[in-house]
Design an enzyme around this catalytic site. Structure first.
Site, PDB file in Angstrom:
ATOM      1  N   PRO A 128       0.819  -1.217   0.000  1.00  0.00           N
ATOM      2  CA  PRO A 128       0.000   0.000   0.000  1.00  0.00           C
ATOM      3  C   PRO A 128       0.858   1.274   0.000  1.00  0.00           C
ATOM      4  O   PRO A 128       0.504   2.261  -0.619  1.00  0.00           O
ATOM      5  CB  PRO A 128      -0.812  -0.121   1.294  1.00  0.00           C
ATOM      6  N   ARG A 243       9.200  -7.516 -19.043  1.00  0.00           N
ATOM      7  CA  ARG A 243       8.858  -6.214 -19.642  1.00  0.00           C
ATOM      8  C   ARG A 243       8.710  -6.292 -21.164  1.00  0.00           C
ATOM      9  O   ARG A 243       7.804  -5.643 -21.718  1.00  0.00           O
ATOM     10  CB  ARG A 243       9.868  -5.134 -19.234  1.00  0.00           C
ATOM     11  N   GLU A 363       4.342  -3.007 -13.704  1.00  0.00           N
ATOM     12  CA  GLU A 363       5.703  -3.480 -14.056  1.00  0.00           C
ATOM     13  C   GLU A 363       6.681  -2.311 -14.159  1.00  0.00           C
ATOM     14  O   GLU A 363       7.604  -2.324 -14.973  1.00  0.00           O
ATOM     15  CB  GLU A 363       5.674  -4.287 -15.364  1.00  0.00           C
TER      16      GLU A 363
END
Ligand SMILES: Cc1cc2nc3c(=O)[nH]c(=O)nc-3n(C[C@H](O)[C@H](O)[C@H](O)COP(=O)(O)OP(=O)(O)OC[C@H]3O[C@@H](n4cnc5c(N)ncnc54)[C@H](O)[C@@H]3O)c2cc1C
Length: 382
Positions: A128, A243, A363
């Site tokens: 968070p 990626r 990502e």
């Protein structure tokens, strides 16, 4: 010499993914976008077709596809629906650090079963209060005898609600910074694991994103991947592998938007001509095509570099940022070309615009990719 022509085998992989995407995903895309329901049935079919976990090695029972082939698949899936594509690809992110750092025994235990039946795994790093700033995570793993006791909270974890296990990054020695982080496999049914509600996201709504809480969760020492202190390296190394396919998916979303926009521009008339006859519209389409071609070339370079066994963090970051930003721009311009209809849910491009946004965030955000690219190019330039 560079070669931009796909081999026979690569064409077969791309065509398999294209057929699957158009026949199995495209007809269900609107339903999963509207309901947010996880596309389990599609994943089952993809598993049987060999399109789930394409990169798991042959000695573990997988298809052993290259990163380049994973990119071909990712682009095609995303043309049909990148939300469903992401749901299908989350395993790649969770398994990537294990491919780098797990022992043979750990690979047989956690990865081989994924080639035998449909299973999901999720990559649980973000928290968070810490996303880009991975050092800011608070989850800890305390060693007690032959076990680690994990406490902490993760957030925005793709596939969390369906995962059989999580790749978890935690501090084993906070004061050592990134060298004090270790990586663990935590079974989803371990005592003390609670999975949060499915997040109501703007786009890619088929993908299941949730928070996870670990409360005094005990895992045996055998579940630690790599040595103590190697977790950060493993978590980051995964991105070199993932990626490029994520960037390929951004190209796929953009390609879908461009194709819709071109078709619409031939049908829609304004001032007595089809709107693509207006140079402002035609040039928007030209920019879409050039951007997507350039993005795909960066994706292919990043994947090719990875497949050569060379370090590709720079290439992967460059491809990810450029493809994500291009995908977002292309989708926004597709909405523009549709005019008022672009803003409406009965037409296809608003979904693509919502779906495209996440590529600039997950990502590693586009800003974080630029940090990697700028550091790389500045350090190489004398
Ligand atoms: C749908 C979805 C799925 C996700 N799936 C996963 C998953 O499976 N596993 C997982 O671990 N995480 C996942 N994430 C988390 C994702 O990777 C993070 O949201 C992302 O890395 C950004 O972190 P943050 O949200 O904390 O934003 P922050 O890090 O707080 O960043 C906020 C803004 O500040 C910018 N910023 C931060 N630091 C810098 C800097 N040094 N220089 C310039 N700009 C900076 C960022 O680029 C961004 O624009 C997912 C997120 C979403 C929304």
């Amino acid at each position: 010499m560079p070669d931009f022509v796909l081999t026979e085998e690569q064409r077969m992989v791309r065509d398999l993914a294209r057929d699957f995407a158009q026949n199995e995903i495209a007809p269900r895309a609107a339903y999963h976008d509207q309901t947010g329901e996880f596309p389990r049935e599609i994943c089952e079919k993809a598993f049987r077709t060999g399109l789930l976990n394409p990169g798991l090695p042959e000695d573990l029972g997988g298809a052993g596809m290259s990163c380049f082939e994973e990119c071909l698949i990712a682009e095609e899936l995303a043309v049909a629906c990148s939300g469903i594509g992401t749901a299908m690809m989350v395993n790649t992110l969770a398994t990537a650090p294990l491919l780098v750092g797990a022992s043979d025994e750990q690979k047989r235990k956690w990865l081989a079963p994924m080639t035998e039946k449909l299973q999901f795994a999720a990559y649980a790093v973000t928290e968070p209060d810490a996303g880009s700033d991975v050092m800011g995570i608070k989850t800890t793993a305390r060693k007690v005898g032959e076990e680690y006791v994990i406490n902490g909270q993760k957030m925005w974890i793709s596939g969390a609600g369906v995962a059989d296990w999580f790749f978890v990054l935690a501090y084993t020695k906070k004061e050592a910074g990134i060298r004090g982080m270790s990586a663990f496999v935590v079974p989803a049914d371990a005592e003390g694991v609670s999975i949060g509600k499915k997040e109501d996201n703007m786009g890619q709504r088929a993908s299941d994103t949730r928070g996870i809480t670990f409360s005094e969760v005990k895992v045996p020492v055998e579940n630690r991947i790599g040595a103590e202190g190697k977790g950060w390296m493993l978590a980051m190394a995964a991105f070199d592998h993932t990626r490029p396919p994520v960037a390929a998916a951004a190209v796929g979303v953009g390609r879908a938007a461009m194709e819709h926009a071109i078709r619409y521009s031939k049908e829609r008339r304004a001032f007595g001509v089809a709107i693509h006859r207006h140079q402002a519209v035609a040039f928007m389409i030209a920019d879409m095509a050039m951007g997507l071609d350039a993005a795909r070339l960066l994706v292919w370079r990043a994947a090719w570099t990875y497949d050569q066994g060379k370090k590709n963090s720079y290439e992967a970051a460059s491809a990810k940022a450029f493809a994500a930003d291009t995908g977002m721009r292309v989708c926004t311009d597709a909405v523009q070309i549709y005019g008022g209809y672009g803003f409406n849910k009965e037409y296809p491009v608003e979904k693509l615009m919502r779906d495209a946004k996440i590529f600039q965030i997950y990502e590693g955000t586009s800003q974080i990719q630029r940090i990697i690219v700028s550091k790389g190019i500045i350090s190489q330039t004398r």
